[in-house]
Design an enzyme around this catalytic site. Structure first.
Site, PDB file in Angstrom:
ATOM      1  N   GLU A   1      -1.124   1.042  -5.295  1.00  0.00           N
ATOM      2  CA  GLU A   1      -0.806   0.168  -4.694  1.00  0.00           C
ATOM      3  C   GLU A   1      -0.741  -0.998  -4.955  1.00  0.00           C
ATOM      4  O   GLU A   1      -1.605  -1.484  -6.602  1.00  0.00           O
ATOM      5  CB  GLU A   1      -1.580  -0.157  -3.556  1.00  0.00           C
ATOM      6  CG  GLU A   1      -2.372   0.956  -2.636  1.00  0.00           C
ATOM      7  CD  GLU A   1      -3.519   1.501  -1.701  1.00  0.00           C
ATOM      8  OE1 GLU A   1      -3.983   0.317  -1.334  1.00  0.00           O
ATOM      9  OE2 GLU A   1      -3.699   2.036  -1.334  1.00  0.00           O
TER      10      GLU A   1
ATOM     11  N   HIS B   1       0.740  -1.227  -0.042  1.00  0.00           N
ATOM     12  CA  HIS B   1      -0.150  -0.408   0.068  1.00  0.00           C
ATOM     13  C   HIS B   1       0.438   1.805  -0.590  1.00  0.00           C
ATOM     14  O   HIS B   1       0.902   2.467   1.317  1.00  0.00           O
ATOM     15  CB  HIS B   1      -0.881  -0.116   1.510  1.00  0.00           C
ATOM     16  CG  HIS B   1      -2.139   0.785   1.296  1.00  0.00           C
ATOM     17  ND1 HIS B   1      -1.987   2.357   1.432  1.00  0.00           N
ATOM     18  CD2 HIS B   1      -3.422   0.558   1.536  1.00  0.00           C
ATOM     19  CE1 HIS B   1      -2.800   2.569   1.487  1.00  0.00           C
ATOM     20  NE2 HIS B   1      -3.966   1.925   1.829  1.00  0.00           N
TER      21      HIS B   1
HETATM   22  O1  TA6 Z   1      -6.481   2.065  -0.366  1.00  0.00           O
HETATM   23  C1  TA6 Z   1      -6.763   2.281   0.046  1.00  0.00           C
HETATM   24  C2  TA6 Z   1      -8.231   2.320   0.744  1.00  0.00           C
HETATM   25  O2  TA6 Z   1      -8.352   0.595   1.203  1.00  0.00           O
HETATM   26  C3  TA6 Z   1      -8.709   3.392   1.080  1.00  0.00           C
HETATM   27  O3  TA6 Z   1     -10.177   2.457   1.407  1.00  0.00           O
HETATM   28  C4  TA6 Z   1      -8.414   4.061   2.650  1.00  0.00           C
HETATM   29  O4  TA6 Z   1      -9.502   3.642   3.552  1.00  0.00           O
HETATM   30  C5  TA6 Z   1      -6.738   3.826   2.287  1.00  0.00           C
HETATM   31  O5  TA6 Z   1      -6.594   2.623   1.948  1.00  0.00           O
HETATM   32  C6  TA6 Z   1      -6.441   3.365   3.857  1.00  0.00           C
HETATM   33  O6  TA6 Z   1      -6.549   2.699   5.259  1.00  0.00           O
HETATM   34  P1  TA6 Z   1      -5.984   2.943   6.963  1.00  0.00           P
HETATM   35  O7  TA6 Z   1      -6.874   1.705   6.960  1.00  0.00           O
HETATM   36  O8  TA6 Z   1      -4.870   2.156   6.295  1.00  0.00           O
HETATM   37  O9  TA6 Z   1      -6.268   4.280   6.968  1.00  0.00           O
END
Ligand code: TA6
Length: 312
Positions: free
Chosen positions: A284, A181
């Site tokens: 990601e 991510h």
């Molecule tokens: O990768 C995108 C995502 O799934 C968004 O929907 C947002 O929730 C982001 O990840 C961050 O997630 P986190 O749990 O690190 O706040």
């Protein structure tokens, strides 16, 4: 699970060569971090989550580039808390747990667990390699079948290479969704275009995951939160503010998640720092949604990525 002291880690895994050092120290929140410096780049990795917090490739001319990775100025460093920025590992599920089980953390548990260092070394080309593994504990065994393990390797050089290896030594097939991510550092999100996803299909999370088709490069106006399915090719972040591009290549990833919260969502999140959302873009490399991996007993799955910063 025995955790080693900083002194023991340095004795067993530290590197102290002429132009290649690797050392352990207590980082923010008293969480151990690994500092790497070689003739190609420097990097910082937290043992919690095997979380790359920084990667600064030296430009060919010997100067330093900006950090390739964004880390929030308001990131919280605390045991069991994922850090806002860097490269969180989403495993063994991406997003909400598929069965929406209460208490099962978003993006799985790998990013908030302490990982073990298995090996460190200097490669022939002067890059530094670190191998990690995640040992199950009571908490994770309550959420995940025994025998399905994960390993992670990081190679720090002018390019950054990451490999997430899932192995099923159990006796039943499991579904795994995963992602690296990565929060990439950009000059200003309004000056960025993401190439490589033209004419692909994505699930648009803010619009109830409606299926849509991408036309041309991805630009960011407001909240963007998309899972591009069946996308295994190269992506390039074109950053006209920092006059650079970041080339992302991957193997074993069939989804590409693109995320920037935009101003309104960023304000509510509280740990992106003032206008921090303007200087980050998540691209990601994942296996999510349609691309969830079914891992049979005895099988393994590799998700490999390589990042390179180039002048525009
Ligand atoms: O990768 C995108 C995502 O799934 C968004 O929907 C947002 O929730 C982001 O990840 C961050 O997630 P986190 O749990 O690190 O706040």
């Amino acid at each position: 699970m025995q955790t080693q002291t900083i002194e023991q880690l340095n004795r067993q895994f530290g590197l102290d060569h002429k132009d290649n050092t690797l050392s352990f120290r207590n980082g923010r929140g008293d969480i151990p971090v690994i500092e790497i410096c070689n003739r190609h780049a420097s990097a910082l990795i937290s043992l919690q989550g095997a979380h790359v917090l920084s990667w600064i490739p030296l430009s060919e001319e010997g100067g330093t580039n900006e950090d390739g990775i964004w880390l929030s100025q308001d990131a919280v460093f605390a045991p069991g808390k994922s850090v806002r920025g860097g490269i969180p590992i989403c495993w063994p599920w991406f997003g909400q747990h598929p069965d929406n089980k209460p208490g099962f953390p978003a993006h799985g548990f790998a990013r908030t667990c302490m990982w073990q260092v298995r090996a460190t070394g200097v490669m022939e080309n002067g890059n530094t390699r670190i191998d990690f593994s995640l040992q199950p504990d009571e908490q994770t065994q309550a959420m995940w079948p025994p025998g399905v393990t994960v390993g992670y390797s990081v190679v720090v050089g002018h390019k950054l290479e990451l490999e997430l290896l899932s192995e099923n030594t159990g006796n039943s097939t499991v579904s795994i969704s995963d992602a690296l991510h990565t929060y990439f550092r950009v000059g200003d999100i309004s000056d960025v275009r993401l190439h490589g996803l033209d004419d692909t299909e994505y699930l648009d999370k803010p619009d109830n995951f409606k299926r849509k088709r991408q036309h041309g490069p991805v630009t960011i106006e407001g909240e963007v939160d998309r899972i591009y399915v069946d996308t295994a090719g190269e992506c390039v972040i074109e950053d006209r503010s920092l006059e650079r591009q970041i080339v992302i290549i991957k193997i074993g990833s069939h989804s590409t998640v693109v995320w920037n919260p935009g101003e309104a969502v960023a304000e509510k999140m509280g740990d992106l720092g003032h206008n921090g959302y303007r200087q980050m873009l998540c691209v990601e490399s994942a296996n999510a949604a349609d691309n969830t991996v079914r891992l049979a007993p005895g099988k393994s799955h590799r998700l490999w990525v390589q990042y390179e910063v180039r002048a525009l």
